[in-house]
Design a protein around this motif. Structure first.
Motif, PDB file in Angstrom:
ATOM      1  N   LEU A 251       0.899  -1.135   0.049  1.00  0.00           N
ATOM      2  CA  LEU A 251       0.004  -0.077   0.074  1.00  0.00           C
ATOM      3  C   LEU A 251       0.638   1.292  -0.153  1.00  0.00           C
ATOM      4  CD1 LEU A 251      -2.801  -1.374   2.480  1.00  0.00           C
ATOM      5  CD2 LEU A 251      -2.649  -1.273  -0.185  1.00  0.00           C
ATOM      6  N   ALA A 252       2.223   1.023  -0.534  1.00  0.00           N
ATOM      7  CA  ALA A 252       3.002   1.998  -0.877  1.00  0.00           C
ATOM      8  C   ALA A 252       3.003   3.401  -0.108  1.00  0.00           C
ATOM      9  CB  ALA A 252       2.976   2.148  -2.256  1.00  0.00           C
ATOM     10  N   PHE A 253       2.638   4.360  -0.784  1.00  0.00           N
ATOM     11  CA  PHE A 253       2.868   5.823  -0.272  1.00  0.00           C
ATOM     12  C   PHE A 253       1.823   6.067   1.238  1.00  0.00           C
ATOM     13  CE2 PHE A 253       2.560  10.419  -0.325  1.00  0.00           C
ATOM     14  CZ  PHE A 253       4.062  10.782  -0.682  1.00  0.00           C
ATOM     15  N   CYS A 254       0.889   5.414   1.141  1.00  0.00           N
ATOM     16  CA  CYS A 254      -0.056   5.439   2.403  1.00  0.00           C
ATOM     17  C   CYS A 254       0.842   4.825   3.620  1.00  0.00           C
ATOM     18  CB  CYS A 254      -1.290   5.047   2.276  1.00  0.00           C
ATOM     19  SG  CYS A 254      -2.429   5.069   3.636  1.00  0.00           S
ATOM     20  N   VAL A 255       1.381   3.758   3.407  1.00  0.00           N
ATOM     21  CA  VAL A 255       2.148   3.157   4.625  1.00  0.00           C
ATOM     22  C   VAL A 255       3.395   3.812   5.031  1.00  0.00           C
ATOM     23  CG1 VAL A 255       3.554   1.147   4.893  1.00  0.00           C
ATOM     24  CG2 VAL A 255       1.406   0.745   3.848  1.00  0.00           C
ATOM     25  N   LEU A 256       3.879   4.289   3.862  1.00  0.00           N
ATOM     26  CA  LEU A 256       5.249   5.191   4.140  1.00  0.00           C
ATOM     27  C   LEU A 256       5.032   6.435   4.634  1.00  0.00           C
ATOM     28  CD1 LEU A 256       7.198   4.280   0.763  1.00  0.00           C
ATOM     29  CD2 LEU A 256       7.458   3.195   3.071  1.00  0.00           C
ATOM     30  N   VAL A 257       4.012   7.166   4.684  1.00  0.00           N
ATOM     31  CA  VAL A 257       3.617   8.419   5.053  1.00  0.00           C
ATOM     32  C   VAL A 257       3.326   8.067   6.481  1.00  0.00           C
ATOM     33  CG1 VAL A 257       1.727  10.259   5.268  1.00  0.00           C
ATOM     34  CG2 VAL A 257       2.807   9.444   2.996  1.00  0.00           C
ATOM     35  N   HIS A 258       2.502   7.023   6.977  1.00  0.00           N
ATOM     36  CA  HIS A 258       2.106   6.945   8.143  1.00  0.00           C
ATOM     37  C   HIS A 258       3.034   6.200   9.316  1.00  0.00           C
ATOM     38  CE1 HIS A 258      -1.613   8.753   7.418  1.00  0.00           C
ATOM     39  NE2 HIS A 258      -1.831   8.284   6.387  1.00  0.00           N
ATOM     40  N   ASN A 259       3.961   5.518   8.510  1.00  0.00           N
ATOM     41  CA  ASN A 259       5.019   4.670   9.337  1.00  0.00           C
ATOM     42  C   ASN A 259       6.320   5.191   9.249  1.00  0.00           C
ATOM     43  OD1 ASN A 259       3.160   2.317  10.451  1.00  0.00           O
ATOM     44  ND2 ASN A 259       2.591   2.652   8.377  1.00  0.00           N
ATOM     45  N   ASP A 260       6.522   6.431   9.614  1.00  0.00           N
ATOM     46  CA  ASP A 260       7.810   7.016   9.460  1.00  0.00           C
ATOM     47  C   ASP A 260       8.640   6.855  10.833  1.00  0.00           C
ATOM     48  OD1 ASP A 260       6.560   8.806  11.032  1.00  0.00           O
ATOM     49  OD2 ASP A 260       6.449  10.430   9.642  1.00  0.00           O
ATOM     50  N   GLY A 261       8.307   6.374  11.830  1.00  0.00           N
ATOM     51  CA  GLY A 261       9.223   6.345  12.762  1.00  0.00           C
ATOM     52  C   GLY A 261       8.892   7.429  13.805  1.00  0.00           C
ATOM     53  N   ARG A 262       8.050   8.287  13.496  1.00  0.00           N
ATOM     54  CA  ARG A 262       7.799   9.523  14.359  1.00  0.00           C
ATOM     55  C   ARG A 262       6.501   9.079  15.530  1.00  0.00           C
ATOM     56  NH1 ARG A 262       8.417  13.942   9.946  1.00  0.00           N
ATOM     57  NH2 ARG A 262      10.291  13.154   9.005  1.00  0.00           N
ATOM     58  N   GLY A 263       6.689  10.060  16.405  1.00  0.00           N
ATOM     59  CA  GLY A 263       5.437   9.923  17.225  1.00  0.00           C
ATOM     60  C   GLY A 263       4.748   8.477  17.919  1.00  0.00           C
ATOM     61  N   GLY A 264       6.023   7.566  17.976  1.00  0.00           N
ATOM     62  CA  GLY A 264       5.817   6.359  18.589  1.00  0.00           C
ATOM     63  C   GLY A 264       5.270   5.443  17.706  1.00  0.00           C
ATOM     64  N   ARG A 265       5.328   5.865  16.231  1.00  0.00           N
ATOM     65  CA  ARG A 265       5.048   4.591  15.323  1.00  0.00           C
ATOM     66  C   ARG A 265       6.363   4.142  14.680  1.00  0.00           C
ATOM     67  NH1 ARG A 265       2.389   9.505  13.745  1.00  0.00           N
ATOM     68  NH2 ARG A 265       3.779   9.841  12.277  1.00  0.00           N
ATOM     69  N   GLY A 266       6.319   2.851  14.447  1.00  0.00           N
ATOM     70  CA  GLY A 266       7.409   2.098  13.820  1.00  0.00           C
ATOM     71  C   GLY A 266       7.630   2.611  12.418  1.00  0.00           C
ATOM     72  N   CYS A 267       8.954   2.698  12.075  1.00  0.00           N
ATOM     73  CA  CYS A 267       9.263   2.936  10.741  1.00  0.00           C
ATOM     74  C   CYS A 267       9.380   1.704   9.963  1.00  0.00           C
ATOM     75  CB  CYS A 267      10.505   3.415  10.726  1.00  0.00           C
ATOM     76  SG  CYS A 267      11.347   4.158   9.098  1.00  0.00           S
ATOM     77  N   LEU A 268       8.699   1.841   8.623  1.00  0.00           N
ATOM     78  CA  LEU A 268       8.441   1.081   7.613  1.00  0.00           C
ATOM     79  C   LEU A 268       9.350   1.610   6.199  1.00  0.00           C
ATOM     80  CD1 LEU A 268       4.955  -0.472   8.079  1.00  0.00           C
ATOM     81  CD2 LEU A 268       7.177  -1.382   8.790  1.00  0.00           C
ATOM     82  N   ARG A 269      10.009   2.291   6.473  1.00  0.00           N
ATOM     83  CA  ARG A 269      10.915   2.965   5.397  1.00  0.00           C
ATOM     84  C   ARG A 269      12.229   2.153   5.424  1.00  0.00           C
ATOM     85  NH1 ARG A 269       9.526   9.277   5.840  1.00  0.00           N
ATOM     86  NH2 ARG A 269       7.257   9.250   5.842  1.00  0.00           N
ATOM     87  N   LEU A 270      12.357   1.172   4.578  1.00  0.00           N
ATOM     88  CA  LEU A 270      13.478   0.215   4.919  1.00  0.00           C
ATOM     89  C   LEU A 270      14.945   1.302   4.347  1.00  0.00           C
ATOM     90  CD1 LEU A 270      15.053  -2.405   4.862  1.00  0.00           C
ATOM     91  CD2 LEU A 270      14.646  -2.796   2.467  1.00  0.00           C
TER      92      LEU A 270
END
Length: 164
Positions: free
Chosen positions: A50-69
């Motif tokens: 789900l490409a761009f949506c996943v990368l926007v929301h999972n950037d490692g900020r605000g307690g979210r994990g980072c899915l940007r390899l």
């Protein structure tokens, strides 16, 4: 002989992401061993369904994990990386146009591999580039953040109505 490892970020079918940090750590350790022994490196391929949506929301900020390899890898990573994005779902172009980015020199490690697929037509590329230029990174980021906010509202309304 292993030449590539495949990982997936947010599978479209089951919503599960592979543990990118753990996979990268294992492949990086193997590549450090191989590099010291003069052996070919293992390429890590990551498909973001789900490409761009996943990368926007999972950037490692605000307690979210980072899915940007590419962000997880950093500049000192020796592992060749390829990230594929199912961009056609987000750019409004015909099925089959996706994006592929990688770390410098990645494709040289895969010399002699079998090529799968075909190049998009010039018209498909022009349409995809026009969409990117007209909407822009900030525009797509805003659109997906607004979508996430609307989904939170729908979820809250459902819970308020007794849906579990």
């Amino acid at each position: 002989r292993v030449v590539a490892v495949y990982s997936q970020t947010l599978s479209y079918t089951d919503g599960i992401s592979d543990d990118l940090e753990a996979i990268l750590a294992i492949v990086e350790a193997e590549n450090e061993r191989r590099s010291g022994a003069g052996l070919p490196l293992v390429t890590l391929v990551n498909d973001s369904c789900l490409a761009f949506c996943v990368l926007v929301h999972n950037d490692g900020r605000g307690g979210r994990g980072c899915l940007r390899l590419l962000d997880l890898a950093g500049a000192r990573c020796t592992t060749p990386l390829i990230v594929t994005l199912d961009a056609h779902k987000h750019l409004g172009v015909d099925k089959g146009v996706s994006s592929c980015v990688g770390s410098p020199g990645t494709l040289s490690h895969l010399a002699g591999s079998v090529r799968v697929g075909a190049q998009p037509t010039k018209g498909m590329l022009v349409r995809a580039l026009a969409d990117l230029l007209l909407v822009g990174v900030d525009g797509y980021t805003r659109i997906y953040r607004e979508l996430a906010e609307q989904m939170r509202r729908v979820e809250a309304a459902g819970e308020a109505a007794g849906a579990a």
